[in-house]
Design a protein around this motif. Sequence first.
Motif, PDB file in Angstrom:
ATOM      1  N   VAL A 248      46.237  93.687 -35.410  1.00 28.47           N
ATOM      2  CA  VAL A 248      47.488  93.276 -35.889  1.00 28.47           C
ATOM      3  C   VAL A 248      48.181  94.449 -36.793  1.00 28.47           C
ATOM      4  CG1 VAL A 248      48.841  91.762 -37.103  1.00 28.47           C
ATOM      5  CG2 VAL A 248      47.212  91.105 -35.433  1.00 28.47           C
ATOM      6  N   HIS A 249      49.238  94.792 -36.911  1.00 31.87           N
ATOM      7  CA  HIS A 249      49.863  95.786 -37.966  1.00 31.87           C
ATOM      8  C   HIS A 249      51.478  95.622 -38.110  1.00 31.87           C
ATOM      9  CE1 HIS A 249      52.013  97.745 -34.625  1.00 31.87           C
ATOM     10  NE2 HIS A 249      50.940  97.540 -33.868  1.00 31.87           N
ATOM     11  N   PRO A 250      51.890  96.191 -39.205  1.00 32.04           N
ATOM     12  CA  PRO A 250      53.329  95.869 -39.476  1.00 32.04           C
ATOM     13  C   PRO A 250      54.059  96.429 -38.287  1.00 32.04           C
ATOM     14  CG  PRO A 250      52.245  96.912 -41.477  1.00 32.04           C
ATOM     15  CD  PRO A 250      51.260  96.831 -40.206  1.00 32.04           C
ATOM     16  N   LEU A 251      55.225  95.836 -38.176  1.00 33.93           N
ATOM     17  CA  LEU A 251      56.039  96.023 -37.160  1.00 33.93           C
ATOM     18  C   LEU A 251      57.423  96.841 -38.017  1.00 33.93           C
ATOM     19  CD1 LEU A 251      56.514  92.614 -35.412  1.00 33.93           C
ATOM     20  CD2 LEU A 251      55.410  94.637 -34.490  1.00 33.93           C
ATOM     21  N   SER A 252      57.801  97.839 -37.091  1.00 36.99           N
ATOM     22  CA  SER A 252      58.959  98.644 -37.565  1.00 36.99           C
ATOM     23  C   SER A 252      60.168  98.182 -37.082  1.00 36.99           C
ATOM     24  CB  SER A 252      58.460 100.213 -37.451  1.00 36.99           C
ATOM     25  OG  SER A 252      57.961 100.435 -36.363  1.00 36.99           O
ATOM     26  N   ASN A 253      60.212  97.745 -35.997  1.00 30.81           N
ATOM     27  CA  ASN A 253      61.421  97.449 -35.057  1.00 30.81           C
ATOM     28  C   ASN A 253      61.742  96.010 -35.095  1.00 30.81           C
ATOM     29  OD1 ASN A 253      62.875  96.505 -32.559  1.00 30.81           O
ATOM     30  ND2 ASN A 253      62.177  98.747 -31.848  1.00 30.81           N
ATOM     31  N   GLN A 254      63.084  95.797 -35.467  1.00 24.43           N
ATOM     32  CA  GLN A 254      63.531  94.513 -35.855  1.00 24.43           C
ATOM     33  C   GLN A 254      63.420  93.676 -34.687  1.00 24.43           C
ATOM     34  OE1 GLN A 254      65.315  92.381 -38.698  1.00 24.43           O
ATOM     35  NE2 GLN A 254      67.182  93.176 -38.466  1.00 24.43           N
ATOM     36  N   THR A 255      63.892  94.258 -33.329  1.00 24.84           N
ATOM     37  CA  THR A 255      64.143  93.372 -32.269  1.00 24.84           C
ATOM     38  C   THR A 255      62.604  92.994 -31.601  1.00 24.84           C
ATOM     39  OG1 THR A 255      65.763  95.187 -31.420  1.00 24.84           O
ATOM     40  CG2 THR A 255      64.866  93.824 -29.747  1.00 24.84           C
ATOM     41  N   ASP A 256      61.706  93.856 -31.978  1.00 21.10           N
ATOM     42  CA  ASP A 256      60.126  93.349 -31.670  1.00 21.10           C
ATOM     43  C   ASP A 256      59.879  92.245 -32.793  1.00 21.10           C
ATOM     44  OD1 ASP A 256      59.804  95.335 -29.753  1.00 21.10           O
ATOM     45  OD2 ASP A 256      58.827  96.721 -31.147  1.00 21.10           O
ATOM     46  N   ALA A 257      60.315  92.337 -33.890  1.00 23.48           N
ATOM     47  CA  ALA A 257      59.992  91.222 -34.920  1.00 23.48           C
ATOM     48  C   ALA A 257      60.523  90.122 -34.435  1.00 23.48           C
ATOM     49  CB  ALA A 257      60.180  91.866 -36.348  1.00 23.48           C
ATOM     50  N   LEU A 258      61.868  90.074 -34.092  1.00 21.85           N
ATOM     51  CA  LEU A 258      62.429  88.948 -34.062  1.00 21.85           C
ATOM     52  C   LEU A 258      61.998  88.294 -32.430  1.00 21.85           C
ATOM     53  CD1 LEU A 258      66.217  89.717 -34.687  1.00 21.85           C
ATOM     54  CD2 LEU A 258      64.849  87.957 -35.956  1.00 21.85           C
ATOM     55  N   ARG A 259      61.382  89.189 -31.580  1.00 21.41           N
ATOM     56  CA  ARG A 259      60.779  88.601 -30.359  1.00 21.41           C
ATOM     57  C   ARG A 259      59.335  87.620 -30.980  1.00 21.41           C
ATOM     58  NH1 ARG A 259      61.699  93.515 -27.599  1.00 21.41           N
ATOM     59  NH2 ARG A 259      63.687  93.197 -26.303  1.00 21.41           N
ATOM     60  N   LEU A 260      58.931  88.365 -31.801  1.00 19.29           N
ATOM     61  CA  LEU A 260      57.490  87.838 -32.309  1.00 19.29           C
ATOM     62  C   LEU A 260      57.893  86.635 -33.042  1.00 19.29           C
ATOM     63  CD1 LEU A 260      54.324  88.013 -32.729  1.00 19.29           C
ATOM     64  CD2 LEU A 260      54.991  88.923 -35.054  1.00 19.29           C
ATOM     65  N   VAL A 261      58.971  86.449 -33.668  1.00 14.18           N
ATOM     66  CA  VAL A 261      59.259  85.141 -34.347  1.00 14.18           C
ATOM     67  C   VAL A 261      59.693  84.117 -33.258  1.00 14.18           C
ATOM     68  CG1 VAL A 261      61.231  84.111 -35.657  1.00 14.18           C
ATOM     69  CG2 VAL A 261      60.574  86.240 -36.431  1.00 14.18           C
ATOM     70  N   ALA A 262      60.357  84.484 -32.284  1.00 17.98           N
ATOM     71  CA  ALA A 262      60.603  83.594 -31.198  1.00 17.98           C
ATOM     72  C   ALA A 262      59.066  82.924 -30.618  1.00 17.98           C
ATOM     73  CB  ALA A 262      61.410  83.875 -30.037  1.00 17.98           C
ATOM     74  N   PHE A 263      58.224  83.874 -30.448  1.00 20.48           N
ATOM     75  CA  PHE A 263      57.039  83.546 -29.735  1.00 20.48           C
ATOM     76  C   PHE A 263      56.076  82.568 -30.815  1.00 20.48           C
ATOM     77  CE2 PHE A 263      52.661  85.291 -28.980  1.00 20.48           C
ATOM     78  CZ  PHE A 263      52.636  84.454 -27.617  1.00 20.48           C
ATOM     79  N   VAL A 264      56.315  83.142 -32.038  1.00 23.15           N
ATOM     80  CA  VAL A 264      55.539  82.240 -33.015  1.00 23.15           C
ATOM     81  C   VAL A 264      56.117  80.761 -33.043  1.00 23.15           C
ATOM     82  CG1 VAL A 264      55.297  81.955 -35.581  1.00 23.15           C
ATOM     83  CG2 VAL A 264      54.843  84.106 -34.526  1.00 23.15           C
TER      84      VAL A 264
END
Length: 341
Positions: free
Chosen positions: A276-292
Amino acid sequence: MTAEQVISRGSLVDRDSSITAAEMVQHLVPPRQFETATLDSYRPDRDYPSQGGAVAAIRNFAHGFSAKGGGGLFSRRKAPVELPGVYLDGGFGVGKTHLLAALWHLAPGRKYFGTFIEYTALVGALGYAGAVAQLKGATLVCIDEFELDDPGDTRLMSRLLSELVASGSRIAATSNTPPNALGEGRFAAQDFLREIDALAARFTTLRIDGLDYRRRDMEGHATTTADSDLAAALHTLSGVVTVDGFDTVIRLLSTVHPSRYVRMVDGVDAIALTDVHPLSNQTDALRLVAFVDRLYDAQVRIVATGTPIDQVFDEDMLAGGYRKKYLRAASRLIALTAGQV
Ligand SMILES: Nc1ncnc2c1ncn2[C@@H]1O[C@H](COP(=O)(O)OP(=O)(O)OP(=O)(O)O)[C@@H](O)[C@H]1O
Ligand SMILES: [Mg+2]
């Protein structure tokens, strides 16, 4: 639990995330975590009287179900005057979904419980008229996490709800945070009421103040596992377990529509994410939020190596319009990695 209890171990990539309209309808019930949520199992925080107030108001709303069929026009007992809609507003972790599910359990007859995204996916699968035909006649339609950040979907949903209310259904909703709602203390009720437009007058708003309940028992960060301990950590898991690289999962989430994440994690008991590492892309981050959100609903335990997974959202993200979404995801990730499932 022993390793022998592992039913299967595979990759999230190989999971079938296709879902038929009939399965979507079957899924319109409270998620695993809220299968047994009741008003009695909600423990109002005495420091926040609005919590006890919300329980009382929901109990009252639920009385409307029995009052309806009961007395008839000439009944002596006057049915309580209840608006057909109730909206639960509040910060994260104050128990909105718990209370929504508790209300759903109290409703008689045909009823539905889903996230906004599940209802819009249903409209996608059945068409607007088909979705109305499916939902019409329900006693109660619960919509968790009404999305306020997509004007098209929001309009679609308001129209759908207006039709359902006109046909006698009652509606209960919570919402996510609209973009740019920066202040932590900002509540979303005004945005919700504006979005549902003409229907707003038919909703009672309940505001629930309080602290993140998940944090009552835990502090700090998501638990992380050292690479050398991963094998041992996997041994403690049972059931259906997946093991994937964090990057693989981030890539996978970009190829599957978020409405299907629910299917991807259906029946999964635990997932392991490596590196696991920090994300730099907001779209990826928001998808991860939806997945979480889906992992949390299904109470899928997370084992992770690398950066503590609640810390993958960078400062720019946390300072931006989706701050609340990220903070909530972090809160949920702390709970899931702590094995509190
Ligand atoms: N007052 C309470 N008494 C008992 N359990 C609670 C209470 N508040 C929250 N919980 C529990 O804490 C967890 C988080 O609550 P819930 O998911 O309902 O909060 P929420 O307001 O919907 O948060 P989110 O913003 O994450 O959607 C759930 O397991 C819920 O059952
Ligand atoms: Mg919730």
